[in-house]
Write a protein that holds these residues in place. Structure first.
Motif, PDB file in Angstrom:
ATOM      1  N   PHE A 148      44.057  33.383  29.545  1.00 43.83           N
ATOM      2  CA  PHE A 148      43.217  34.393  30.183  1.00 43.83           C
ATOM      3  C   PHE A 148      43.393  34.391  31.698  1.00 43.83           C
ATOM      4  CE2 PHE A 148      40.750  34.353  26.153  1.00 43.83           C
ATOM      5  CZ  PHE A 148      40.817  35.715  25.896  1.00 43.83           C
ATOM      6  N   SER A 149      43.595  33.223  32.274  1.00 43.13           N
ATOM      7  CA  SER A 149      43.855  33.152  33.722  1.00 43.13           C
ATOM      8  C   SER A 149      45.182  33.814  34.062  1.00 43.13           C
ATOM      9  CB  SER A 149      43.867  31.695  34.187  1.00 43.13           C
ATOM     10  OG  SER A 149      42.624  31.087  33.953  1.00 43.13           O
ATOM     11  N   TRP A 150      46.204  33.581  33.243  1.00 40.61           N
ATOM     12  CA  TRP A 150      47.515  34.191  33.467  1.00 40.61           C
ATOM     13  C   TRP A 150      47.437  35.714  33.349  1.00 40.61           C
ATOM     14  CZ3 TRP A 150      51.849  33.565  35.764  1.00 40.61           C
ATOM     15  CH2 TRP A 150      52.960  34.342  35.407  1.00 40.61           C
ATOM     16  N   VAL A 151      46.746  36.196  32.321  1.00 47.38           N
ATOM     17  CA  VAL A 151      46.576  37.642  32.134  1.00 47.38           C
ATOM     18  C   VAL A 151      45.814  38.233  33.321  1.00 47.38           C
ATOM     19  CG1 VAL A 151      45.438  39.395  30.704  1.00 47.38           C
ATOM     20  CG2 VAL A 151      46.775  37.589  29.626  1.00 47.38           C
ATOM     21  N   GLY A 152      44.754  37.552  33.751  1.00 46.39           N
ATOM     22  CA  GLY A 152      43.992  38.023  34.910  1.00 46.39           C
ATOM     23  C   GLY A 152      44.831  38.055  36.166  1.00 46.39           C
ATOM     24  N   LEU A 153      45.663  37.041  36.358  1.00 46.32           N
ATOM     25  CA  LEU A 153      46.553  37.001  37.522  1.00 46.32           C
ATOM     26  C   LEU A 153      47.538  38.159  37.491  1.00 46.32           C
ATOM     27  CD1 LEU A 153      47.595  35.495  40.046  1.00 46.32           C
ATOM     28  CD2 LEU A 153      49.053  34.154  38.520  1.00 46.32           C
ATOM     29  N   LYS A 154      48.143  38.410  36.325  1.00 48.60           N
ATOM     30  CA  LYS A 154      49.087  39.524  36.210  1.00 48.60           C
ATOM     31  C   LYS A 154      48.413  40.854  36.492  1.00 48.60           C
ATOM     32  CE  LYS A 154      51.444  39.620  32.445  1.00 48.60           C
ATOM     33  NZ  LYS A 154      52.107  39.490  31.162  1.00 48.60           N
ATOM     34  N   LYS A 155      47.213  41.051  35.964  1.00 48.15           N
ATOM     35  CA  LYS A 155      46.500  42.305  36.187  1.00 48.15           C
ATOM     36  C   LYS A 155      46.111  42.470  37.651  1.00 48.15           C
ATOM     37  CE  LYS A 155      44.758  43.115  31.574  1.00 48.15           C
ATOM     38  NZ  LYS A 155      43.598  43.352  30.725  1.00 48.15           N
ATOM     39  N   TYR A 156      45.692  41.402  38.288  1.00 49.76           N
ATOM     40  CA  TYR A 156      45.312  41.473  39.702  1.00 49.76           C
ATOM     41  C   TYR A 156      46.528  41.800  40.566  1.00 49.76           C
ATOM     42  CZ  TYR A 156      43.095  40.336  44.124  1.00 49.76           C
ATOM     43  OH  TYR A 156      42.603  40.416  45.394  1.00 49.76           O
ATOM     44  N   LEU A 157      47.670  41.161  40.279  1.00 53.18           N
ATOM     45  CA  LEU A 157      48.886  41.440  41.047  1.00 53.18           C
ATOM     46  C   LEU A 157      49.377  42.863  40.802  1.00 53.18           C
ATOM     47  CD1 LEU A 157      50.819  38.068  40.641  1.00 53.18           C
ATOM     48  CD2 LEU A 157      49.556  38.885  42.637  1.00 53.18           C
ATOM     49  N   LEU A 166      44.549  27.712  37.643  1.00 57.41           N
ATOM     50  CA  LEU A 166      43.996  27.639  36.289  1.00 57.41           C
ATOM     51  C   LEU A 166      45.074  27.892  35.243  1.00 57.41           C
ATOM     52  CD1 LEU A 166      40.575  29.495  36.675  1.00 57.41           C
ATOM     53  CD2 LEU A 166      40.935  27.057  36.276  1.00 57.41           C
ATOM     54  N   ALA A 167      45.886  28.920  35.469  1.00 56.70           N
ATOM     55  CA  ALA A 167      46.912  29.274  34.479  1.00 56.70           C
ATOM     56  C   ALA A 167      47.928  28.150  34.308  1.00 56.70           C
ATOM     57  CB  ALA A 167      47.610  30.570  34.886  1.00 56.70           C
ATOM     58  N   TYR A 168      48.500  27.687  35.398  1.00 56.69           N
ATOM     59  CA  TYR A 168      49.539  26.657  35.285  1.00 56.69           C
ATOM     60  C   TYR A 168      48.952  25.279  34.989  1.00 56.69           C
ATOM     61  CZ  TYR A 168      53.154  29.892  36.668  1.00 56.69           C
ATOM     62  OH  TYR A 168      54.036  30.937  36.691  1.00 56.69           O
ATOM     63  N   PRO A 213      45.257  32.020  44.278  1.00 59.81           N
ATOM     64  CA  PRO A 213      45.460  30.578  44.042  1.00 59.81           C
ATOM     65  C   PRO A 213      44.583  30.011  42.930  1.00 59.81           C
ATOM     66  CG  PRO A 213      45.289  31.010  46.385  1.00 59.81           C
ATOM     67  CD  PRO A 213      44.926  32.288  45.679  1.00 59.81           C
ATOM     68  N   VAL A 214      43.355  30.501  42.803  1.00 62.76           N
ATOM     69  CA  VAL A 214      42.470  29.999  41.747  1.00 62.76           C
ATOM     70  C   VAL A 214      43.034  30.362  40.377  1.00 62.76           C
ATOM     71  CG1 VAL A 214      40.191  30.274  40.685  1.00 62.76           C
ATOM     72  CG2 VAL A 214      40.387  29.901  43.146  1.00 62.76           C
ATOM     73  N   LEU A 215      43.391  31.628  40.193  1.00 59.11           N
ATOM     74  CA  LEU A 215      43.933  32.045  38.896  1.00 59.11           C
ATOM     75  C   LEU A 215      45.263  31.353  38.590  1.00 59.11           C
ATOM     76  CD1 LEU A 215      43.115  35.865  38.852  1.00 59.11           C
ATOM     77  CD2 LEU A 215      42.039  34.048  37.515  1.00 59.11           C
ATOM     78  N   ALA A 216      46.122  31.220  39.593  1.00 60.89           N
ATOM     79  CA  ALA A 216      47.419  30.553  39.374  1.00 60.89           C
ATOM     80  C   ALA A 216      47.224  29.084  39.026  1.00 60.89           C
ATOM     81  CB  ALA A 216      48.299  30.702  40.605  1.00 60.89           C
ATOM     82  N   ILE A 255      41.963  29.242  28.106  1.00 57.08           N
ATOM     83  CA  ILE A 255      41.614  29.402  29.523  1.00 57.08           C
ATOM     84  C   ILE A 255      42.868  29.690  30.338  1.00 57.08           C
ATOM     85  CG2 ILE A 255      40.719  28.216  31.574  1.00 57.08           C
ATOM     86  CD1 ILE A 255      38.827  26.674  29.662  1.00 57.08           C
ATOM     87  N   ALA A 256      43.945  28.967  30.057  1.00 55.04           N
ATOM     88  CA  ALA A 256      45.210  29.188  30.774  1.00 55.04           C
ATOM     89  C   ALA A 256      45.734  30.601  30.529  1.00 55.04           C
ATOM     90  CB  ALA A 256      46.255  28.160  30.338  1.00 55.04           C
TER      91      ALA A 256
END
Length: 187
Positions: free
Chosen positions: A160-169, A103-105, A98-101, A157-158
């Protein structure tokens, strides 16, 4: 197959109810044939079932494989479904996803608003305030430059958050796939 094996398959089928019927039946049949093959090779059914692990965790692995990470995303609803699935996978996921999502959106949306505000203010909308700090108003002629710089920072920031979310998933998906029968580490 014993009562214990049938009970395991029934639980697995129940935990897979969110999958399309065809995929659910394929998964149950795959596990059934895996159990039958093991029994035919002289392994005790209890050993086979203990190696397969908890049917709930195995069902999550199949659901993860069905979702395929972010490769099959076609809509915002797909993103929400994937996030919802992974938020139920553990305590860390409940916090990280939820934090990464958000931040990204959230920051992505803010980037668009900042750039639009810069464009509108450049063309004379005096009701839009842009300041660097207290008492340091950005001159109207520099509104677009200021909006682009600030938008690039917030957009970064958005992104990098999106990339981090994709990598985590993707990381979670791979871990679940490894727990499926037939994968290299499941053997």
């Amino acid at each position: 197959m014993s009562t214990m094996g049938r009970s395991y398959l029934e639980k697995l089928n129940r935990y897979l109810e969110k999958l399309p019927d065809e995929e659910r039946m394929d998964a149950v049949m795959e596990i059934q044939s895996h159990i039958a093959e093991g029994i035919a090779n002289g392994q005790p059914e209890s050993v086979i079932l203990s190696r397969l692990g908890d049917p709930r965790k195995l069902a999550k692995a199949y659901r993860s494989e069905h979702m395929g990470g972010l490769k099959n995303v076609k809509s915002f609803k797909d993103v929400l479904n994937i996030i919802g699935f992974y938020c139920t996978t553990g305590l860390l996921s409940v916090m990280v996803i939820p934090v990464l999502a958000t931040l990204a959106y959230g920051f992505g949306f803010c980037t668009i608003l900042i750039i639009l505000a810069g464009i509108i203010r450049t063309f004379g909308a005096s009701w839009i305030n842009m300041s660097i700090g207290p008492g340091m108003e950005v001159p109207t002629q520099y509104s677009m430059i200021y909006a682009l710089v600030l938008g690039a920072f917030i957009g970064g920031i958005a992104w990098f958050s999106w990339v981090g979310l994709k990598k985590y998933l993707a990381f979670l998906s791979e871990r679940y796939r490894r727990s499926l029968p037939g994968s290299q580490s499941a053997r």
